[in-house]
Every structure is written in C-alpha cells, then in structure tokens.
Design a protein around this motif. Structure first.
Motif, PDB file in Angstrom:
ATOM      1  N   TYR A 610      52.690  46.438  55.816  1.00 43.88           N
ATOM      2  CA  TYR A 610      51.386  47.167  56.001  1.00 43.88           C
ATOM      3  C   TYR A 610      50.006  46.133  56.071  1.00 43.88           C
ATOM      4  O   TYR A 610      50.139  45.135  55.492  1.00 43.88           O
ATOM      5  CB  TYR A 610      51.066  48.019  54.912  1.00 43.88           C
ATOM      6  CG  TYR A 610      52.281  48.978  54.659  1.00 43.88           C
ATOM      7  CD1 TYR A 610      52.268  50.382  55.221  1.00 43.88           C
ATOM      8  CD2 TYR A 610      53.248  48.763  53.734  1.00 43.88           C
ATOM      9  CE1 TYR A 610      53.233  51.048  54.935  1.00 43.88           C
ATOM     10  CE2 TYR A 610      54.229  49.699  53.475  1.00 43.88           C
ATOM     11  CZ  TYR A 610      54.266  50.933  54.017  1.00 43.88           C
ATOM     12  OH  TYR A 610      55.337  51.602  53.767  1.00 43.88           O
ATOM     13  N   GLN A 611      49.166  46.529  56.967  1.00 52.33           N
ATOM     14  CA  GLN A 611      48.061  45.718  56.961  1.00 52.33           C
ATOM     15  C   GLN A 611      46.955  46.368  57.665  1.00 52.33           C
ATOM     16  O   GLN A 611      47.215  47.584  58.266  1.00 52.33           O
ATOM     17  CB  GLN A 611      48.276  44.209  57.781  1.00 52.33           C
ATOM     18  CG  GLN A 611      48.612  44.836  59.191  1.00 52.33           C
ATOM     19  CD  GLN A 611      48.830  43.394  60.060  1.00 52.33           C
ATOM     20  OE1 GLN A 611      49.632  42.558  59.708  1.00 52.33           O
ATOM     21  NE2 GLN A 611      48.469  43.171  61.180  1.00 52.33           N
ATOM     22  N   SER A 622      41.336  46.279  49.295  1.00 54.76           N
ATOM     23  CA  SER A 622      42.489  45.476  49.746  1.00 54.76           C
ATOM     24  C   SER A 622      43.728  46.407  49.964  1.00 54.76           C
ATOM     25  O   SER A 622      43.725  47.336  49.513  1.00 54.76           O
ATOM     26  CB  SER A 622      42.788  44.377  48.538  1.00 54.76           C
ATOM     27  OG  SER A 622      43.114  45.537  47.177  1.00 54.76           O
ATOM     28  N   LEU A 623      44.702  46.128  50.541  1.00 56.99           N
ATOM     29  CA  LEU A 623      45.923  46.700  51.037  1.00 56.99           C
ATOM     30  C   LEU A 623      47.038  45.787  50.735  1.00 56.99           C
ATOM     31  O   LEU A 623      47.067  44.587  51.077  1.00 56.99           O
ATOM     32  CB  LEU A 623      45.849  46.963  52.646  1.00 56.99           C
ATOM     33  CG  LEU A 623      47.137  47.509  53.101  1.00 56.99           C
ATOM     34  CD1 LEU A 623      47.666  49.005  52.263  1.00 56.99           C
ATOM     35  CD2 LEU A 623      47.113  47.764  54.512  1.00 56.99           C
ATOM     36  N   ASP A 624      48.041  46.234  49.863  1.00 57.36           N
ATOM     37  CA  ASP A 624      49.451  45.469  49.633  1.00 57.36           C
ATOM     38  C   ASP A 624      50.223  45.276  50.855  1.00 57.36           C
ATOM     39  O   ASP A 624      50.679  46.622  51.110  1.00 57.36           O
ATOM     40  CB  ASP A 624      49.954  46.223  48.210  1.00 57.36           C
ATOM     41  CG  ASP A 624      51.305  45.330  47.796  1.00 57.36           C
ATOM     42  OD1 ASP A 624      52.008  44.845  48.655  1.00 57.36           O
ATOM     43  OD2 ASP A 624      51.024  44.665  46.524  1.00 57.36           O
ATOM     44  N   GLN A 625      50.516  44.476  51.168  1.00 54.30           N
ATOM     45  CA  GLN A 625      51.479  44.528  52.585  1.00 54.30           C
ATOM     46  C   GLN A 625      52.661  44.943  52.287  1.00 54.30           C
ATOM     47  O   GLN A 625      53.563  45.251  53.252  1.00 54.30           O
ATOM     48  CB  GLN A 625      51.523  42.947  53.157  1.00 54.30           C
ATOM     49  CG  GLN A 625      52.226  42.208  52.162  1.00 54.30           C
ATOM     50  CD  GLN A 625      52.505  40.559  52.955  1.00 54.30           C
ATOM     51  OE1 GLN A 625      52.314  40.758  54.159  1.00 54.30           O
ATOM     52  NE2 GLN A 625      52.574  39.671  52.286  1.00 54.30           N
ATOM     53  N   TYR A 626      53.081  45.017  51.077  1.00 56.26           N
ATOM     54  CA  TYR A 626      54.553  45.647  50.870  1.00 56.26           C
ATOM     55  C   TYR A 626      54.863  47.089  50.423  1.00 56.26           C
ATOM     56  O   TYR A 626      55.606  47.626  50.875  1.00 56.26           O
ATOM     57  CB  TYR A 626      55.289  44.540  49.841  1.00 56.26           C
ATOM     58  CG  TYR A 626      55.521  43.073  50.411  1.00 56.26           C
ATOM     59  CD1 TYR A 626      56.342  42.770  51.320  1.00 56.26           C
ATOM     60  CD2 TYR A 626      54.683  42.079  49.797  1.00 56.26           C
ATOM     61  CE1 TYR A 626      56.323  41.583  51.731  1.00 56.26           C
ATOM     62  CE2 TYR A 626      54.680  40.826  50.196  1.00 56.26           C
ATOM     63  CZ  TYR A 626      55.692  40.629  51.267  1.00 56.26           C
ATOM     64  OH  TYR A 626      55.714  39.378  51.506  1.00 56.26           O
ATOM     65  N   VAL A 647      41.919  51.788  58.880  1.00 57.07           N
ATOM     66  CA  VAL A 647      43.155  52.175  60.100  1.00 57.07           C
ATOM     67  C   VAL A 647      44.090  51.283  59.589  1.00 57.07           C
ATOM     68  O   VAL A 647      43.994  49.973  59.432  1.00 57.07           O
ATOM     69  CB  VAL A 647      42.427  51.863  61.400  1.00 57.07           C
ATOM     70  CG1 VAL A 647      43.947  51.920  62.246  1.00 57.07           C
ATOM     71  CG2 VAL A 647      41.628  52.771  61.740  1.00 57.07           C
ATOM     72  N   VAL A 648      45.173  51.679  59.134  1.00 56.64           N
ATOM     73  CA  VAL A 648      46.331  51.149  58.381  1.00 56.64           C
ATOM     74  C   VAL A 648      47.766  51.202  59.473  1.00 56.64           C
ATOM     75  O   VAL A 648      47.843  52.053  60.235  1.00 56.64           O
ATOM     76  CB  VAL A 648      46.593  51.429  57.221  1.00 56.64           C
ATOM     77  CG1 VAL A 648      48.008  50.665  56.576  1.00 56.64           C
ATOM     78  CG2 VAL A 648      45.714  51.477  56.274  1.00 56.64           C
TER      79      VAL A 648
END
Length: 807
Positions: A610-611, A622-626, A647-648
C-alpha cells in the motif's frame, strides 16, 4: 744525430728514434717511434714537443696538428703537455696485411705554423701474439685403402696465423694413434706444414673410420693454438670369403607343402664392403636334378621355395649343396649342405552336411525342440579320420548325437527376438590328426516375433506445468511409449483413461493424438478455478491379444498475474468515495483507517503493498505499506483544513503489477462531539452515519440474497450426484467488512485456500477477522465483522472469530 729512448706509460714500452736534419728549413727532422699493436686508447707514446725541441706553451698558438691516414686518426698531440697519445687501437694485421712484410710502419706528418714547419714521424707497429693459428677447414677427409703399405705419406692442409715472426705457426701435434703419426716440414718462406704417415697396416673390418686431431701451435708467449679434425675412411679390399651360419642344415618339411612356400632362407655374410660383400647363391654340381626340379633357389637372397608337389610316398629325402660367391674382383666363395626330410601329413579335410534345417521359428519355441540334423565324415583313417563337431558356446543351442556321425541341433535356452533377432550358427568339424584339419558350415536362424512385450513409457510419472490463460488446442507435452516388438505388435494407440471431475470428463479438458501421444489442452485454464489435474494415459499395442500400460500425468496450472487487487475495507460502492469522521483532538499515532485488499492470484502475484497516491497533507498521516494502516503522524492544529483527502493505491507484486485505488475523505469534528458520543453512543451513530446505514443495509441484503441462492444451488447439485473423490477447484467470493454499528455480526464465507496465517484488520467501527486452517483442498475460512461499539473488543475476539470448517 740519432737518439733512442724507452718510455713505459701504463706499463708499456715505446722506443723513440729522433733523426735531425738541418738541410731543409720546413722539413726539419724525422722522428722514429716503436710501439706494440693493440695499445689502449689514451696511452702515451712519447713527449713529441720535447723530442722536437718545441715550446709546449706555443703549441696551441702555432696550431700544431697531425695528418689523418686512411680516414682514421690513430694518434693525436696533447697541446697542453706536448705528449703524443693513442686515439684508436692500432691493429698491425689490419694495417700491414701482407705476410711477407716483417716490419710495419705508420708514417705521418706533424705541422705547426708561424712559421710553418713539418715534422716527419715514423711509427713502427710491433707485432704481439694476438691471433691464434687456424685451419682453413675444420675437418680434413682422407680415403686410404686397407691394402696401403706402411710408411705412405699423405699431405695435410697447413694452418695459418695472422701474426708474424715468432708469433706465427711454429709446429704441429697429432692426437695419439697406433696407425698414424706426422712429420713437420718447413717451406722456403719459413711456413710450417705437416705430412700424415701410416705406421701400421689398416684393417677395414676391424676399424672402418679413424678420427684424429691435428693441433697447430705458434711461437708466441704465451703460445696460442688451433685444431682440425682428420677423418680417415678405410677403403675395403676383397680379403674375406662369404660364410654361412651353419655348415649343415637338417630341415623337416610336410608333404603337400603349397607351391611357392618358403622352406628355408639361407644367410651367408661377407664382412667386406661394397661389391666385395654382395653375395650370389647357387646349387653346386652335387645337387640332384630331382632336388633342383622340386625346389627353387633365389640367387639374390638365398630363399629356397617349393616349386613342385611334394609327396611323401614318392620321395622322402632331398640332399642339396648351396654355394655363396661374392662379387669382388677376385671373387671368393663358401658352401653349406642341406638335408630335407619329408613328413607324412593329414591332408584330407573333414566334411559336414546339413540334412535338415528349420527356419524361421517363433521366438517362443519350446526348449529341446529339434531345429536341424547334420552329418560329418573324413576320408582319412585312424586318428586323422576321427571327427569332432561343435558350435559356439554362447549360443542358446546344443548338439546331441543321434547315431553314428549324425547330430541333432536342439534349443537349449529360451529365445528372445527383442534381444537377438537372428543367429548365425556355425558348425565346426575337426579331425584328430596332427596337425588337425577342420571345416565349417554356417547357416542363419531367423526368429519370428510374438507379442510378448508391453509398451513402456520412459517415465512412470509425468509432471506438466501449464500457464493459465493458455490457448485452446495448445500442445502440452508428447507422451511417447516404446514397444520392442515388430509390425502390428509394435503399433501403439494412446488413450486418456476417463475420469470425471465435477461433472466434467477428462476428454472434455484434454485430448491426446492416438498415433504419436501428443497431449493437447481443449480449453483455457484459470488458475483461480482449476489448479491441477491428475489422470492416466494408456498406450496399447495392436497385437493379439493386445498389451498395454499406463502412466500417471499430473498437470499443474501455473498462475499468471491476471487478477487486479480488490479493496474490501473500507467498503464503498463502485466508484464512490469513503467518508470518515475523526475528532480533531486525536493523538499522534492513532489509527485513522485501515485499507484491506485481496488478490485472487497466488504467491508473488497476490502479495500486496500500500502507498499514498494523493494526500492533502503528507506530514499529517502515515501509511504502513504492508498492513494498510493509516495513522496520524502528529496532532491536528488549527491551521489544518477540516477536510482531508487521501487516495490509497493497493498494488500486487506481479509482472506487470496490477493495482486498485480507494479515496478516503476525512472530516474533523470537535472534541465535544466525541464526549457526547460516549454518553449516548447509539443515537449519535445513527445521526452521524444515517446516510451510510442505508447503503450498508441495501448491500447486506443483496449479499444475503446471493448467498441464499448459492446454498440452494449447491444442495440441488449434491442431491443429483454424489461428491467426486477429489474436491473441485475452489472459487473465490468477495470478502466485505460491514461497518454498520447497528449490525451485531455479519459473517461471509470465502473458500480461498492459500491464506496460511491469521491477520486482524482493525477499523474505526469494527474488526475484520480472517483465520485460515492448514492448507487443504476444499478448506474454507471465515470473515467476521464485529462492531467496536459493543465493548467486546478485548474479550470477545476469539469467540467472534471461531473457525468453522465444512463438515
């Protein structure tokens, strides 16, 4: 007036002779010097200024100089000291090449100006022993007959020496020899030369070549020398007669000896050389005409060969005498005697006759079956007429005697055409004579094929990977078997052994070419629906009865990245935007929302990261990429906008990567709202999310209706036909997390089989629990949505997410 003086610069001597003459003004004097050759450069010859009576201080001003001879300047004058010194080494042999000159002079003039005067200088170059004697040729060759009398003289090439006088050749020496010595002679010009004298008679047969060393020594101190080799080749005379190895020969010869066969090769030797050693062989007068007519003698090499038939009954002994004569001028000869004894021999070969022979025969012929009858005979008598018969030991046959001189050939071991299609059987008969005679007869036994071999595949198990989305009719593999039989027993036909999977026959999925075993796919496979197939291929020959074998085929469908990730949380209608509310007093690190996406592909193709694609304020969230958790990076300030747009993008790890996006609109509310919500939770939620509840109820009703229809269809299919032995490939359903706080628990069942671990997805209003058992065909996992407002967040997780397995 004449003056002599001796100087010794650098340990050398110089003789100076000064002649004065007053008759001529310009040519005032003649000065004579003597120096040895090869003086080092810079060596002082004499003080020329002093010898000429000149003032040293005026030499430079008066431009004193020496003339150049033969384009070389051997000497020069030091204008500061007046010394005459050597500029270049002087080689006497180069200046005075003539050997007749005993003296060598170098004449030059010294000139001065103001007034001009010329002084004659005469420099005598004295010889030193700097050259060794040498011969014009390194080797001297002499040919001397062995009959030459002693005392004979032979002239030798003399040595030369570039030096003169006592430094030239003085004498010669000869290396030690019992046959030769030398005598040194002096010529009219004083040169030395040597004559070679024979002092002992030569014998070529004893020693054919003599090697001598001639040394020339000069008279210098120290003496120098040079050498030359003398090679004396002794010429032969005919003084030796030919000789045979033996005087008498006794030879046994069998009767019926073939014409032209060699009986004996006589060898006579003559130790002379050339034509004196060439030998001619001939019969003497004492040899009978019968012997001469039966045997031939080669005059060049002494071979005696059979010329006519030899019969023991006609003639048993032959006596001959052979003479060997050389080809010398006065020829010499030697002789020997031969006695040939004829021996009786076994001269009749045994015979074999094949009376009966059966060919071809089937390869499954019974052991002990008779396939041939043969007879043997021999015209000789006694042991020479007794015959033995045999065949090769490695053949699967045996001979057994049926009656006198009759034998049967029987099968002794089972036959196999696939190993040996035919046999070359050689019957060999041998008598017991001395030496034994034999004969043979060869025949070929052909084997007919029977269908006794089943078709064989190279492998017992085939694993065939097939990429999903394949084209219908694509060649998957070639499954070719081999049958070692012949003709129709070898012709193979290939079949797929029928097996149904979920009401689908294998022949509807795959096709095999019955002639060559090429396996084709009849449909396009989807990894997400069908992951593998296991079935059998049979190869059957055309024999009577037919034989067959089968092989197991395991077709594995290989995944492609052909499914786009699906975002299941936060849920939203197609194309709509998710709206969230969050208190402005939210602490740093608080969970704002959690994005959950699933991908029906496998392994790398289903691994999702995810980003942020767009974010209103990158410093706020903040967004955890996993795991897709969105958290606050700091507290809200009064300057932050009330509405935030996130927007993710959820992207899989396939090649090329596929992705899905979700837009989340966050609205901040005051802290008072949160406090009021804590006191009256249910009414507040209804007021805030009343619009959202309507969509959730409609969505839940639709999903429940579809689930009910699916259950009814499944029950009908189970009632019509029992479940197959292997479960159908699993299919995937959408996993949706309901966020309606008024719904206590909504449970969806999905049958993906590749999730191995439990993950907990937490949202602001509920928990999404997905738990999967150990991978197994047909396994299911449960997706449950629990409202967070129930107060069971910490105590009811395990109860709410209890795994349910299909019974």
């Amino acid at each position: 007036m004449e003056a002599n003086c001796v100087l010794q610069p650098w340990k050398r001597y110089v003789s100076v002779f000064i002649l004065f003459s007053a008759t001529i003004n310009t040519l005032s004097a003649v000065t004579h010097y003597s120096i040895p050759e090869e003086m080092e450069e810079g060596s002082v010859v004499a003080n020329l200024a002093a010898d000429l009576g000149l003032d040293v201080k005026t030499l430079s001003r008066r431009k004193m100089r020496l003339d150049i001879i033969a384009k070389k300047k051997y000497l020069d004058v030091n204008k500061e000291t007046g010394e005459l010194y050597v500029v270049e080494k002087i080689d006497r042999e180069y200046l005075c090449a003539s050997k007749t000159a005993t003296t060598c002079f170098l004449k030059l003039d010294a000139t001065i100006e103001n007034p001009i005067r010329i002084f004659n200088i005469e420099l005598e170059i004295m010889d030193i022993n700097d050259n060794a004697p040498h011969f014009r040729r390194d080797s001297i060759h002499l040919d001397i007959s062995e009959s030459t009398p002693t005392g004979e003289r032979f002239s030798l090439n003399n040595a030369v020496d570039s030096d003169v006088g006592t430094n030239s050749v003085k004498t010669y020496y000869l290396s030690e020899s019992e046959h030769f010595n030398i005598e040194v002679q002096t010529g009219r010009d004083g040169s030395k030369f040597a004559d070679l004298i024979l002092k002992k008679t030569l014998d070529r047969e004893e020693q054919a070549v003599h090697h001598l060393i001639l040394t020339a020594v000069d008279g210098g101190v120290p003496a120098r020398s040079g050498t030359a080799s003398i090679i004396v080749r002794v010429l032969d005379t005919n003084d030796n007669a030919p000789q045979f190895e033996k005087d008498n020969y006794n030879i046994n010869i069998m009767e019926n000896y073939p014409f032209g066969s060699l009986v004996v090769k006589l060898n006579a030797t003559d130790i002379d050389d050339g034509t004196n050693s060439d030998i001619v062989y001939s019969f003497s007068l004492y040899t009978s005409e019968k012997a001469k007519g039966t045997f031939s003698l080669n005059p060049a090499n002494g071979e005696i060969r059979v010329k006519e038939m030899i019969n023991y009954e006609d003639f048993r002994i032959y006596d001959m005498e052979v003479i060997a004569t050389d080809k010398g001028a006065n020829s010499l000869s030697g002789q020997c005697k031969l006695t040939l004894l004829v021996t009786d021999m076994n001269d009749n070969h045994p015979e074999i006759s094949i009376k009966s022979f059966q060919s071809p025969v089937k390869e499954d012929i019974a052991v002990d079956t008779v396939i041939a009858v043969v007879s043997v005979s021999d015209k000789d008598s006694g042991d020479n007429g007794k015959v033995d018969i045999h065949i090769a030991d490695q053949l699967p046959f045996a001979l057994r005697e049926s009656s006198d001189n009759y034998y049967e050939l029987v099968v002794s071991q089972p036959l196999d055409r696939e190993k040996v299609p035919e046999y070359e059987i050689t019957f060999t008969v041998t008598d017991r004579g001395s030496p034994p005679l034999s004969d043979n007869e060869t025949t070929t036994l052909e084997l007919l094929d029977v269908n006794d071999n089943v078709p064989q595949f190279p492998q017992s198990f085939y694993t065939i990977p097939v990429m999903e989305n394949n084209a219908p009719g694509a060649l998957l593999s070639s499954l070719t078997a081999f049958d070692p039989d012949l003709h129709e027993n070898q012709y193979l036909v290939y079949f797929i052994i029928e097996k149904e999977i979920v009401n689908t026959s294998m022949s509807m999925l795959f096709s095999i070419n019955p002639e060559n075993g090429n396996l084709y796919a009849l449909k396009t496979f989807d990894y997400e629906i069908e992951k593998e197939f296991l079935f059998h291929i049979e190869a059957r020959d055309s024999g009577v009865p037919p034989l067959s074998s089968n092989v197991t085929v395991h077709v594995i469908i290989v995944d492609q990245n052909d499914n786009t990730p699906v975002i299941v949380s936060p849920w939203r209608a197609h194309g709509s935007v998710v709206e969230e509310k969050i208190p402005r007093s939210t602490d740093k690190g608080s969970l704002v929302s959690k994005v959950i996406a699933i991908d029906t592909d496998s392994v790398q193709n289903s691994r999702i990261t995810y980003q942020f694609l767009q974010v209103t304020d990158a410093t706020l969230f903040s967004l955890d990429q996993y795991n897709g958790e969105i958290r606050t990076m700091r507290m809200f300030s009064y300057r932050d906008p009330r509405h935030q747009r996130l927007v993710v993008i959820a992207k899989d790890n396939g090649e090329p990567a596929l992705s899905a996006t979700v837009t989340i609109k966050l609205s901040t509310v005051e802290t008072a709202v949160k406090a009021y919500s804590d006191m009256t939770e249910v009414p507040l939620e209804y007021d805030i999310f009343s619009d959202l509840n309507l969509y959730l109820v409609i969505g839940l009703g639709s999903v429940s209706f579809l689930l009910l229809i699916t259950i009814l269809v499944t029950c009908v299919l189970k009632c019509q036909k029992p479940m197959p032995s292997k479960a159908a490939p699993p299919s995937r359903n959408s996993v949706i997390s309901e966020r309606n706080s008024t719904i206590a628990d909504s449970t969806l069942v999905s049958n993906d089989a590749y999730w191995y671990s439990l993950f907990l997805a937490e949202t602001r209003k509920g928990k999404l629990v997905v738990r999967q058992p150990v991978p197994k065909a047909g396994s299911r996992y449960i997706v449950s949505s629990l409202p967070r407002s129930t107060g069971l967040t910490e105590t009811s997780d395990s109860a709410a997410s209890t795994l349910q397995y299909p019974k």
